[in-house]
Motif scaffolding. Structure first.
Motif, PDB file in Angstrom:
ATOM      1  N   GLU A 139       0.853  -1.192   0.000  1.00 13.91           N
ATOM      2  CA  GLU A 139       0.000   0.000   0.000  1.00 13.91           C
ATOM      3  C   GLU A 139       0.886   1.237   0.000  1.00 13.91           C
ATOM      4  OE1 GLU A 139      -3.907   1.301   2.491  1.00 13.91           O
ATOM      5  OE2 GLU A 139      -2.056   1.192   3.671  1.00 13.91           O
ATOM      6  N   ALA A 140       0.415   2.278  -0.660  1.00 15.44           N
ATOM      7  CA  ALA A 140       1.133   3.554  -0.658  1.00 15.44           C
ATOM      8  C   ALA A 140       0.141   4.694  -0.522  1.00 15.44           C
ATOM      9  CB  ALA A 140       1.949   3.729  -1.935  1.00 15.44           C
ATOM     10  N   MET A 141       0.510   5.680   0.278  1.00 14.74           N
ATOM     11  CA  MET A 141      -0.257   6.910   0.385  1.00 14.74           C
ATOM     12  C   MET A 141       0.728   8.058   0.269  1.00 14.74           C
ATOM     13  SD  MET A 141      -3.024   8.581   0.681  1.00 14.74           S
ATOM     14  CE  MET A 141      -3.042  10.370   0.574  1.00 14.74           C
ATOM     15  N   ALA A 142       0.547   8.896  -0.744  1.00 12.10           N
ATOM     16  CA  ALA A 142       1.512   9.958  -0.997  1.00 12.10           C
ATOM     17  C   ALA A 142       0.815  11.269  -1.317  1.00 12.10           C
ATOM     18  CB  ALA A 142       2.433   9.562  -2.144  1.00 12.10           C
ATOM     19  N   THR A 143       1.442  12.336  -0.910  1.00 15.62           N
ATOM     20  CA  THR A 143       1.034  13.671  -1.321  1.00 15.62           C
ATOM     21  C   THR A 143       2.248  14.338  -1.958  1.00 15.62           C
ATOM     22  OG1 THR A 143       1.605  14.611   0.837  1.00 15.62           O
ATOM     23  CG2 THR A 143      -0.680  13.897   0.509  1.00 15.62           C
ATOM     24  N   PRO A 191       7.963  19.247  -3.399  1.00 21.17           N
ATOM     25  CA  PRO A 191       7.870  18.704  -2.037  1.00 21.17           C
ATOM     26  C   PRO A 191       6.852  17.555  -1.968  1.00 21.17           C
ATOM     27  CG  PRO A 191       7.903  21.093  -1.977  1.00 21.17           C
ATOM     28  CD  PRO A 191       7.783  20.707  -3.426  1.00 21.17           C
ATOM     29  N   TYR A 192       7.146  16.560  -1.161  1.00 22.18           N
ATOM     30  CA  TYR A 192       6.328  15.342  -1.150  1.00 22.18           C
ATOM     31  C   TYR A 192       6.406  14.654   0.207  1.00 22.18           C
ATOM     32  CZ  TYR A 192      10.944  13.369  -1.616  1.00 22.18           C
ATOM     33  OH  TYR A 192      12.266  13.072  -1.386  1.00 22.18           O
ATOM     34  N   HIS A 193       5.462  13.785   0.454  1.00 24.29           N
ATOM     35  CA  HIS A 193       5.510  12.902   1.621  1.00 24.29           C
ATOM     36  C   HIS A 193       4.872  11.579   1.220  1.00 24.29           C
ATOM     37  CE1 HIS A 193       4.537  11.120   5.557  1.00 24.29           C
ATOM     38  NE2 HIS A 193       5.621  11.762   5.957  1.00 24.29           N
ATOM     39  N   VAL A 194       5.584  10.496   1.443  1.00 24.56           N
ATOM     40  CA  VAL A 194       5.129   9.167   1.049  1.00 24.56           C
ATOM     41  C   VAL A 194       5.124   8.257   2.269  1.00 24.56           C
ATOM     42  CG1 VAL A 194       5.571   7.151  -0.414  1.00 24.56           C
ATOM     43  CG2 VAL A 194       6.111   9.453  -1.269  1.00 24.56           C
ATOM     44  N   ARG A 195       4.065   7.486   2.402  1.00 26.05           N
ATOM     45  CA  ARG A 195       4.000   6.429   3.410  1.00 26.05           C
ATOM     46  C   ARG A 195       3.664   5.128   2.700  1.00 26.05           C
ATOM     47  NH1 ARG A 195      -0.489   7.604   6.199  1.00 26.05           N
ATOM     48  NH2 ARG A 195      -1.696   5.946   5.202  1.00 26.05           N
ATOM     49  N   ALA A 216       4.741   4.532  -5.472  1.00 28.03           N
ATOM     50  CA  ALA A 216       4.623   5.789  -4.726  1.00 28.03           C
ATOM     51  C   ALA A 216       4.258   6.939  -5.662  1.00 28.03           C
ATOM     52  CB  ALA A 216       5.941   6.087  -4.013  1.00 28.03           C
ATOM     53  N   HIS A 217       4.851   6.961  -6.850  1.00 32.16           N
ATOM     54  CA  HIS A 217       4.562   8.033  -7.804  1.00 32.16           C
ATOM     55  C   HIS A 217       3.107   7.986  -8.258  1.00 32.16           C
ATOM     56  CE1 HIS A 217       4.824  10.077 -11.841  1.00 32.16           C
ATOM     57  NE2 HIS A 217       5.389  10.969 -11.053  1.00 32.16           N
ATOM     58  N   ALA A 218       2.568   6.794  -8.439  1.00 33.97           N
ATOM     59  CA  ALA A 218       1.154   6.674  -8.829  1.00 33.97           C
ATOM     60  C   ALA A 218       0.255   7.293  -7.764  1.00 33.97           C
ATOM     61  CB  ALA A 218       0.798   5.206  -9.055  1.00 33.97           C
ATOM     62  N   SER A 219       0.573   7.050  -6.501  1.00 34.91           N
ATOM     63  CA  SER A 219      -0.210   7.649  -5.422  1.00 34.91           C
ATOM     64  C   SER A 219      -0.056   9.165  -5.416  1.00 34.91           C
ATOM     65  CB  SER A 219       0.231   7.058  -4.077  1.00 34.91           C
ATOM     66  OG  SER A 219      -0.524   7.597  -3.018  1.00 34.91           O
ATOM     67  N   MET A 220       1.152   9.664  -5.703  1.00 37.77           N
ATOM     68  CA  MET A 220       1.366  11.110  -5.817  1.00 37.77           C
ATOM     69  C   MET A 220       0.443  11.717  -6.870  1.00 37.77           C
ATOM     70  SD  MET A 220       5.473  11.697  -5.968  1.00 37.77           S
ATOM     71  CE  MET A 220       6.596  11.426  -4.607  1.00 37.77           C
ATOM     72  N   LYS A 221       0.388  11.072  -8.035  1.00 38.38           N
ATOM     73  CA  LYS A 221      -0.384  11.598  -9.159  1.00 38.38           C
ATOM     74  C   LYS A 221      -1.890  11.511  -8.911  1.00 38.38           C
ATOM     75  CE  LYS A 221       1.153  12.893 -12.507  1.00 38.38           C
ATOM     76  NZ  LYS A 221       1.606  14.264 -12.875  1.00 38.38           N
ATOM     77  N   MET A 280      -1.924   3.296 -14.966  1.00 33.55           N
ATOM     78  CA  MET A 280      -0.630   3.963 -14.882  1.00 33.55           C
ATOM     79  C   MET A 280       0.533   2.977 -14.937  1.00 33.55           C
ATOM     80  SD  MET A 280      -1.604   6.746 -11.927  1.00 33.55           S
ATOM     81  CE  MET A 280      -0.187   7.797 -12.253  1.00 33.55           C
ATOM     82  N   LEU A 281       0.236   1.701 -15.123  1.00 28.71           N
ATOM     83  CA  LEU A 281       1.297   0.693 -15.217  1.00 28.71           C
ATOM     84  C   LEU A 281       2.152   0.871 -16.467  1.00 28.71           C
ATOM     85  CD1 LEU A 281      -0.630  -2.520 -14.100  1.00 28.71           C
ATOM     86  CD2 LEU A 281       1.231  -1.393 -12.858  1.00 28.71           C
ATOM     87  N   ALA A 282       1.544   1.407 -17.514  1.00 28.09           N
ATOM     88  CA  ALA A 282       2.242   1.569 -18.793  1.00 28.09           C
ATOM     89  C   ALA A 282       1.880   2.925 -19.381  1.00 28.09           C
ATOM     90  CB  ALA A 282       1.865   0.445 -19.756  1.00 28.09           C
ATOM     91  N   ARG A 283       2.631   3.324 -20.384  1.00 22.80           N
ATOM     92  CA  ARG A 283       2.322   4.523 -21.150  1.00 22.80           C
ATOM     93  C   ARG A 283       2.245   4.143 -22.621  1.00 22.80           C
ATOM     94  NH1 ARG A 283       6.255   9.482 -19.167  1.00 22.80           N
ATOM     95  NH2 ARG A 283       6.415   8.974 -16.936  1.00 22.80           N
TER      96      ARG A 283
END
Length: 469
Positions: free
Chosen positions: A294-298, A312-316, A424-429, A451-454
């Motif tokens: 699990e990831a939770m990010a801002t 700036p970011y914070h990831v858990r 983590a980046h997916a949660s950021m976005k 978001m697994l692929a582009r």
């Protein structure tokens, strides 16, 4: 019997003797490896001759010129290609005692380089969006591979690359050089052998990138194959700060490139530095082939301007073993492991001792809540991690090629460290928590799985290589 740096009050000479026994970096003449006939040297080619190649791969292989030799260089920028040829030939001229070492081949297209049967191995030091595809094609061409991190632009292409490389049987080293550095290996060994008890939390500090202004469209320099440089990513007008400097001065041409701050080509510091520190955390936890659940990010993203990677970011992130990992630019750059029996801190830098205010010897790059944790050492019957010869990441790769053994940072490990960063980046976005299944490598919802692929612009991309696009 155990091995540990002597951190008790003692002479500096005694400490250095103990550190050398542990594999602490020392200067060893190249002749220790023995004189090698030119026909026995590993023939290496460099793909991508920019800042990282000049700071890492070129000197990394030059150091072992009696084991390997650069025989070809490749770059999409003709000026950089000429610089690389000059650097290699002049360096080998000095190393071999000749006026100039001639015969270094140049390629503007790496596909032509991979078709050269005389080349045994390649170092790939290209922008992030050009990592997975040439690594796959190099493996299929029978070349051994040193690939700069992060492993891939997306999780999907990282999985494609790992599968192709493993099936090929080629030797692959991810450019996660912290695995070869003494203090990181020793920290992970202490943790894996229970010196902190059960690990509960890990705090990781990474840098951040600032945004920038809008940049005007510019003519494409005649020395740059810009369409191929964009590769599988969408068409975008050329401006110098989207790519790399074009200054006439040699030094300025290899300043930090602008593409590092464009999401079109990478995810920013979460993969740029995260691929290093998360990789170390994985080794310490023994989760090298897994990842978070699990990831939770801002994160703050620029609202305008060319450069658009996160600020700036914070990831858990939570792992199945009960560990919670936190990442932020507000933490000191490095890793702090919290266990039931104490804490341990490790970061980059030369492993030296300094006196703390308390008057006891400590290291600025390796520290713990109790000095006895660092003194405890690793006993013979305990887990010992792969130790790179001379703590040298490139030598570890070259040795693995010679012996046909696995190096310290194989492809699956590199992919998993990168994929954790991209979770983590997916949660950021998305701006919300995401669930992750590290076994299936899928998110818990359709939006995140998107978001697994582009999309990959033909004729470039990993799906073009696999034929499954």
């Amino acid at each position: 019997m155990s091995t540990a740096p002597n951190l008790a009050p003692a002479s500096r000479r005694d400490f250095l003797k103990g550190a050398a026994a542990l594999g602490f970096p020392t200067i060893v003449p190249a002749r220790v490896l023995g004189a090698a006939a030119p026909s026995n040297l590993i023939q290496v080619a460099q793909i991508g001759c920019g800042r990282i190649a000049r700071g890492s791969e070129f000197p990394g292989v030059f150091r072992h010129h009696d084991l390997a030799r650069f025989t070809a260089v490749c770059d999409l920028d003709a000026v950089r290609l000429a610089d690389a040829k000059n650097l290699v030939e002049s360096t080998y001229g000095k190393l071999t005692g000749t006026e100039r070492f001639a015969g270094v081949k140049t390629y503007a297209d790496y596909h032509e380089l991979l078709a050269d049967k005389s080349i045994d191995a390649v170092c790939i030091s290209t922008p992030d969006h050009w990592h997975a595809q040439p690594a796959m094609e190099a493996a299929l061409a029978g070349k051994d591979i040193y690939l700069q991190k992060p492993a891939s632009l997306t999780i999907a292409e990282g999985r494609q690359m790992a599968d192709v490389v493993k099936k090929s049987g080629r030797i692959f080293q991810q450019g996660s050089q912290q695995r070869s550095e003494f203090q990181f290996r020793y920290a992970c060994e202490l943790i894996r052998n229970g010196r902190l008890g059960r690990i509960t939390e890990i705090y990781i500090g990474l840098p951040e990138d600032p945004g920038g202004d809008e940049e005007r469209e510019m003519p494409v320099p005649p020395n740059l194959n810009y369409d191929m440089w964009l590769g599988s990513t969408p068409q975008a007008y050329y401006t110098e700060k989207r790519v790399h400097p074009q200054t006439p001065q040699l030094k300025g041409r290899y300043d930090r490139p602008g593409w590092l701050r464009c999401e079109q080509f990478g995810a920013g510091m979460i993969t740029g530095w995260g691929a290093h520190h998360i990789d170390t955390a994985h080794v310490a936890m023994g989760t090298e082939h897994s990842g978070p659940i699990e990831a939770m990010a801002t994160a703050e993203f620029p609202k305008k301007g060319l450069w658009d990677v996160h600020g700036p970011y914070h990831v858990r992130m939570r792992y199945a073993n009960g560990v919670t990992m936190y990442l932020s630019e507000k933490y000191p750059t490095g890793l702090k492991f919290i266990g039931e029996d104490g804490w341990l801190w490790v970061t980059r830098g030369k492993y030296q001792l300094s006196d703390s205010d308390a008057g006891r010897p400590r290291s600025t790059v390796l520290d713990a809540s109790n000095l006895n944790i660092l003194r405890s050492g690793i006993r013979e019957n305990e887990l010992h991690l792969h130790a790179s010869p001379r703590n040298d990441h490139h030598l570890d790769w070259l040795t693995a090629i010679k012996n046909r053994t696995q190096p310290v940072a194989p492809v699956e490990d590199g992919h998993r460290s990168c994929s954790a960063c991209l979770v983590a980046h997916a949660s950021m976005k998305l701006g919300r928590a995401v669930k992750w299944d590290p076994e299936k490598e899928r998110f818990g919802d359709a939006e995140a799985n998107g978001m697994l692929a582009r999309p990959q612009r033909a004729p470039y991309g990993t799906t073009h290589v696999t034929g499954k696009g």
